[in-house]
Design a protein around this motif. Sequence first.
Motif, PDB file in Angstrom:
ATOM      1  N   THR A   1       0.803  -1.231   0.000  1.00  0.00           N
ATOM      2  CA  THR A   1       0.000   0.000   0.000  1.00  0.00           C
ATOM      3  C   THR A   1       0.833   1.277   0.000  1.00  0.00           C
ATOM      4  O   THR A   1       0.302   2.352  -0.261  1.00  0.00           O
ATOM      5  N   SER A   2       2.107   1.176   0.350  1.00  0.00           N
ATOM      6  CA  SER A   2       2.988   2.330   0.575  1.00  0.00           C
ATOM      7  C   SER A   2       2.559   3.163   1.777  1.00  0.00           C
ATOM      8  O   SER A   2       2.995   4.300   1.940  1.00  0.00           O
ATOM      9  N   GLU A   3       1.697   2.610   2.623  1.00  0.00           N
ATOM     10  CA  GLU A   3       1.389   3.266   3.895  1.00  0.00           C
ATOM     11  C   GLU A   3       2.603   3.120   4.817  1.00  0.00           C
ATOM     12  O   GLU A   3       3.346   2.137   4.729  1.00  0.00           O
ATOM     13  N   LEU A   4       2.792   4.107   5.688  1.00  0.00           N
ATOM     14  CA  LEU A   4       3.876   4.015   6.657  1.00  0.00           C
ATOM     15  C   LEU A   4       3.542   2.964   7.711  1.00  0.00           C
ATOM     16  O   LEU A   4       2.400   2.869   8.167  1.00  0.00           O
ATOM     17  N   VAL A   5       4.529   2.181   8.092  1.00  0.00           N
ATOM     18  CA  VAL A   5       4.357   1.137   9.101  1.00  0.00           C
ATOM     19  C   VAL A   5       4.856   1.686  10.433  1.00  0.00           C
ATOM     20  O   VAL A   5       6.014   2.106  10.549  1.00  0.00           O
ATOM     21  N   GLU A   6       3.970   1.703  11.413  1.00  0.00           N
ATOM     22  CA  GLU A   6       4.334   2.207  12.740  1.00  0.00           C
ATOM     23  C   GLU A   6       4.842   1.063  13.608  1.00  0.00           C
ATOM     24  O   GLU A   6       4.183   0.028  13.728  1.00  0.00           O
ATOM     25  N   VAL A   7       6.011   1.251  14.196  1.00  0.00           N
ATOM     26  CA  VAL A   7       6.622   0.213  15.030  1.00  0.00           C
ATOM     27  C   VAL A   7       7.134   0.864  16.311  1.00  0.00           C
ATOM     28  O   VAL A   7       7.699   1.966  16.280  1.00  0.00           O
ATOM     29  N   ASP A   8       6.918   0.185  17.427  1.00  0.00           N
ATOM     30  CA  ASP A   8       7.441   0.640  18.717  1.00  0.00           C
ATOM     31  C   ASP A   8       8.864   0.105  18.875  1.00  0.00           C
ATOM     32  O   ASP A   8       9.066  -1.092  19.095  1.00  0.00           O
ATOM     33  N   PHE A   9       9.844   1.000  18.755  1.00  0.00           N
ATOM     34  CA  PHE A   9      11.248   0.577  18.778  1.00  0.00           C
ATOM     35  C   PHE A   9      11.878   0.671  20.165  1.00  0.00           C
ATOM     36  O   PHE A   9      13.093   0.552  20.293  1.00  0.00           O
ATOM     37  N   ARG A  10      11.082   0.864  21.191  1.00  0.00           N
ATOM     38  CA  ARG A  10      11.652   0.912  22.542  1.00  0.00           C
ATOM     39  C   ARG A  10      12.132  -0.477  22.968  1.00  0.00           C
ATOM     40  O   ARG A  10      11.494  -1.479  22.672  1.00  0.00           O
ATOM     41  N   GLY A  11      13.276  -0.516  23.641  1.00  0.00           N
ATOM     42  CA  GLY A  11      13.825  -1.770  24.120  1.00  0.00           C
ATOM     43  C   GLY A  11      14.853  -2.343  23.161  1.00  0.00           C
ATOM     44  O   GLY A  11      15.323  -1.674  22.241  1.00  0.00           O
ATOM     45  N   SER A  12      15.184  -3.610  23.385  1.00  0.00           N
ATOM     46  CA  SER A  12      16.188  -4.281  22.560  1.00  0.00           C
ATOM     47  C   SER A  12      15.556  -4.770  21.252  1.00  0.00           C
ATOM     48  O   SER A  12      14.342  -4.696  21.066  1.00  0.00           O
ATOM     49  N   VAL A  13      16.403  -5.294  20.370  1.00  0.00           N
ATOM     50  CA  VAL A  13      15.888  -5.865  19.126  1.00  0.00           C
ATOM     51  C   VAL A  13      14.897  -6.984  19.444  1.00  0.00           C
ATOM     52  O   VAL A  13      13.835  -7.084  18.831  1.00  0.00           O
ATOM     53  N   ALA A  14      15.250  -7.817  20.423  1.00  0.00           N
ATOM     54  CA  ALA A  14      14.365  -8.927  20.815  1.00  0.00           C
ATOM     55  C   ALA A  14      13.031  -8.394  21.333  1.00  0.00           C
ATOM     56  O   ALA A  14      11.966  -8.957  21.045  1.00  0.00           O
ATOM     57  N   ASP A  15      13.087  -7.286  22.124  1.00  0.00           N
ATOM     58  CA  ASP A  15      11.858  -6.692  22.649  1.00  0.00           C
ATOM     59  C   ASP A  15      10.971  -6.201  21.514  1.00  0.00           C
ATOM     60  O   ASP A  15       9.754  -6.404  21.518  1.00  0.00           O
ATOM     61  N   VAL A  16      11.580  -5.509  20.550  1.00  0.00           N
ATOM     62  CA  VAL A  16      10.826  -4.959  19.426  1.00  0.00           C
ATOM     63  C   VAL A  16      10.170  -6.077  18.629  1.00  0.00           C
ATOM     64  O   VAL A  16       8.985  -6.000  18.278  1.00  0.00           O
ATOM     65  N   LEU A  17      10.911  -7.139  18.338  1.00  0.00           N
ATOM     66  CA  LEU A  17      10.361  -8.252  17.571  1.00  0.00           C
ATOM     67  C   LEU A  17       9.269  -8.974  18.345  1.00  0.00           C
ATOM     68  O   LEU A  17       8.273  -9.430  17.762  1.00  0.00           O
ATOM     69  N   ALA A  18       9.446  -9.073  19.664  1.00  0.00           N
ATOM     70  CA  ALA A  18       8.419  -9.729  20.490  1.00  0.00           C
ATOM     71  C   ALA A  18       7.125  -8.920  20.469  1.00  0.00           C
ATOM     72  O   ALA A  18       6.025  -9.490  20.360  1.00  0.00           O
ATOM     73  N   LYS A  19       7.241  -7.587  20.570  1.00  0.00           N
ATOM     74  CA  LYS A  19       6.043  -6.736  20.508  1.00  0.00           C
ATOM     75  C   LYS A  19       5.378  -6.845  19.146  1.00  0.00           C
ATOM     76  O   LYS A  19       4.151  -6.818  19.033  1.00  0.00           O
ATOM     77  N   LEU A  20       6.184  -6.990  18.103  1.00  0.00           N
ATOM     78  CA  LEU A  20       5.653  -7.128  16.742  1.00  0.00           C
ATOM     79  C   LEU A  20       4.849  -8.425  16.620  1.00  0.00           C
ATOM     80  O   LEU A  20       3.753  -8.435  16.057  1.00  0.00           O
TER      81      LEU A  20
END
Length: 202
Positions: free
Chosen positions: A49-68
Amino acid sequence: MEVHAVQQCTAFEGSRCIASGALADVVGKVKEAMDRDEKASILIFDDYTSELVEVDFRGSVADVLAKLETSAAESGPAVQTPEMDPAAPRGPGRPRLGVIAREVTLLPRHWDWLNSQPGGASVTLRKLVEEARRANIERDKVRHAQETTYRFMAAMAGNLPGFEEAARSLYARDAARFNDFTDSWPADIRGHARKLSLAVWG
């Protein structure tokens, strides 16, 4: 906007593409880039869609992926109806079609014609919609590609020379002029815009 799960995306730091592929892979690379430079300005685009993807980048890489992963697991259908609920009671012989009841406004002569058709108004409307979808599938693909390409261009190339002319060429389906007017753009922006626009040219 059509509701769908983000599968593939592309991330840009300024005019440079830093990652493209599955959402989890791209998010991991973006997080690493942000950890290296906390002032980095990075945008992630949904490739469909070319819409912007919002991601919560707080924490470690593992934290970010877990939240995802948690967010993806919690997201369900945009609309839940009794027909879509397996536990919902249903009448004898009535199949679960996943239908959604919404208001349709028509003139009296339209209702008269629909009600006179075999199966009644609902069956006839569904058949008409399916026929229209099949008949317009190529046109719909072109329109979707135009909208997706323009959305990305507006975000990343709105201030670049030739933007307005490129946009007009996109909607006029003039590939040669589109390529001419995007030729001076940064390589990664130009490449992604041209990739998104492929379906426009057929």
